[in-house]
Design a protein around this motif. Structure first.
Motif, PDB file in Angstrom:
ATOM      1  N   GLY A 116       0.820  -1.203   0.000  1.00 16.56           N
ATOM      2  CA  GLY A 116       0.000   0.000   0.000  1.00 16.56           C
ATOM      3  C   GLY A 116       0.854   1.253   0.000  1.00 16.56           C
ATOM      4  O   GLY A 116       2.028   1.250  -0.332  1.00 16.56           O
ATOM      5  N   LEU A 117       0.241   2.330   0.397  1.00 17.67           N
ATOM      6  CA  LEU A 117       0.892   3.634   0.421  1.00 17.67           C
ATOM      7  C   LEU A 117       2.007   3.654   1.452  1.00 17.67           C
ATOM      8  O   LEU A 117       1.840   3.164   2.568  1.00 17.67           O
ATOM      9  CB  LEU A 117      -0.144   4.712   0.743  1.00 17.67           C
ATOM     10  N   TYR A 118       3.130   4.223   1.077  1.00 15.53           N
ATOM     11  CA  TYR A 118       4.282   4.304   1.981  1.00 15.53           C
ATOM     12  C   TYR A 118       4.848   5.706   1.910  1.00 15.53           C
ATOM     13  O   TYR A 118       4.999   6.273   0.832  1.00 15.53           O
ATOM     14  CB  TYR A 118       5.355   3.295   1.557  1.00 15.53           C
ATOM     15  N   GLN A 119       5.166   6.268   3.051  1.00 17.91           N
ATOM     16  CA  GLN A 119       5.773   7.594   3.095  1.00 17.91           C
ATOM     17  C   GLN A 119       6.914   7.580   4.085  1.00 17.91           C
ATOM     18  O   GLN A 119       6.792   7.055   5.191  1.00 17.91           O
ATOM     19  CB  GLN A 119       4.745   8.647   3.512  1.00 17.91           C
ATOM     20  N   ARG A 120       8.013   8.161   3.689  1.00 12.99           N
ATOM     21  CA  ARG A 120       9.172   8.290   4.572  1.00 12.99           C
ATOM     22  C   ARG A 120       9.901   9.553   4.148  1.00 12.99           C
ATOM     23  O   ARG A 120       9.871   9.930   2.992  1.00 12.99           O
ATOM     24  CB  ARG A 120      10.085   7.067   4.415  1.00 12.99           C
ATOM     25  N   ASN A 170      14.071   2.377   3.283  1.00 13.58           N
ATOM     26  CA  ASN A 170      13.930   1.042   2.705  1.00 13.58           C
ATOM     27  C   ASN A 170      12.551   0.837   2.107  1.00 13.58           C
ATOM     28  O   ASN A 170      11.539   1.094   2.755  1.00 13.58           O
ATOM     29  CB  ASN A 170      14.204  -0.019   3.769  1.00 13.58           C
ATOM     30  N   LEU A 171      12.533   0.357   0.868  1.00 11.56           N
ATOM     31  CA  LEU A 171      11.302   0.027   0.161  1.00 11.56           C
ATOM     32  C   LEU A 171      11.309  -1.468  -0.133  1.00 11.56           C
ATOM     33  O   LEU A 171      12.355  -2.120  -0.029  1.00 11.56           O
ATOM     34  CB  LEU A 171      11.217   0.805  -1.156  1.00 11.56           C
ATOM     35  N   ASP A 172      10.187  -2.031  -0.536  1.00 12.08           N
ATOM     36  CA  ASP A 172      10.143  -3.441  -0.898  1.00 12.08           C
ATOM     37  C   ASP A 172      11.169  -3.775  -1.977  1.00 12.08           C
ATOM     38  O   ASP A 172      11.787  -4.831  -1.947  1.00 12.08           O
ATOM     39  CB  ASP A 172       8.752  -3.830  -1.405  1.00 12.08           C
TER      40      ASP A 172
END
Length: 120
Positions: A3-7, A29-31
């Motif tokens: 889903g949505l990811y924010q960093r 870190n992302l998938d």
């Protein structure tokens, strides 16, 4: 993660400083792997400020990135060279040295080559 990811790079999962305080790498870190924002201070050079960490003769990371600000000169082991600056997208294979050009820090966002870059 799904889903949505924010960093934000101001609150990264990891910070890796370069030798002599000549900049740092901030990672999120992302998938698909880490994405990094590196700040290379004036006077930074890979062979002086990351080589002691990497332990290789030249940078062996492949980079795919975008230059946010500043300028950097890249020289490949085979002699090919280029200078990159604000707004430039770059893809750089392993086997190179690089250094900042001028008196402004060079800021690059890289989504390929920073997984092990300057990792102690």
């Amino acid at each position: 993660m799904s889903g949505l990811y924010q960093r934000n790079f101001d609150d990264p999962e990891e910070v890796r400083p370069f030798e002599e305080g000549k900049g740092e790498l901030r990672l999120v870190n992302l998938d698909g792997g880490p994405v990094g924002r590196a700040v290379f201070e004036p006077g930074w050079q890979w062979s002086k400020h990351v080589k002691p960490i990497a332990g290789t003769d030249s940078c062996q990371a492949a980079h795919t990135g975008y230059v946010v600000s500043g300028r950097m000169r890249i020289v490949m082991d085979d002699g090919q060279e280029s200078e990159i600056g604000p707004g430039d997208f770059m893809s750089c294979p392993p086997g190179h040295d690089a250094w900042t050009v001028g008196q402004e820090p060079c800021v690059i966002v890289d989504w390929q080559g920073f997984a092990d870059y300057a990792k102690r």
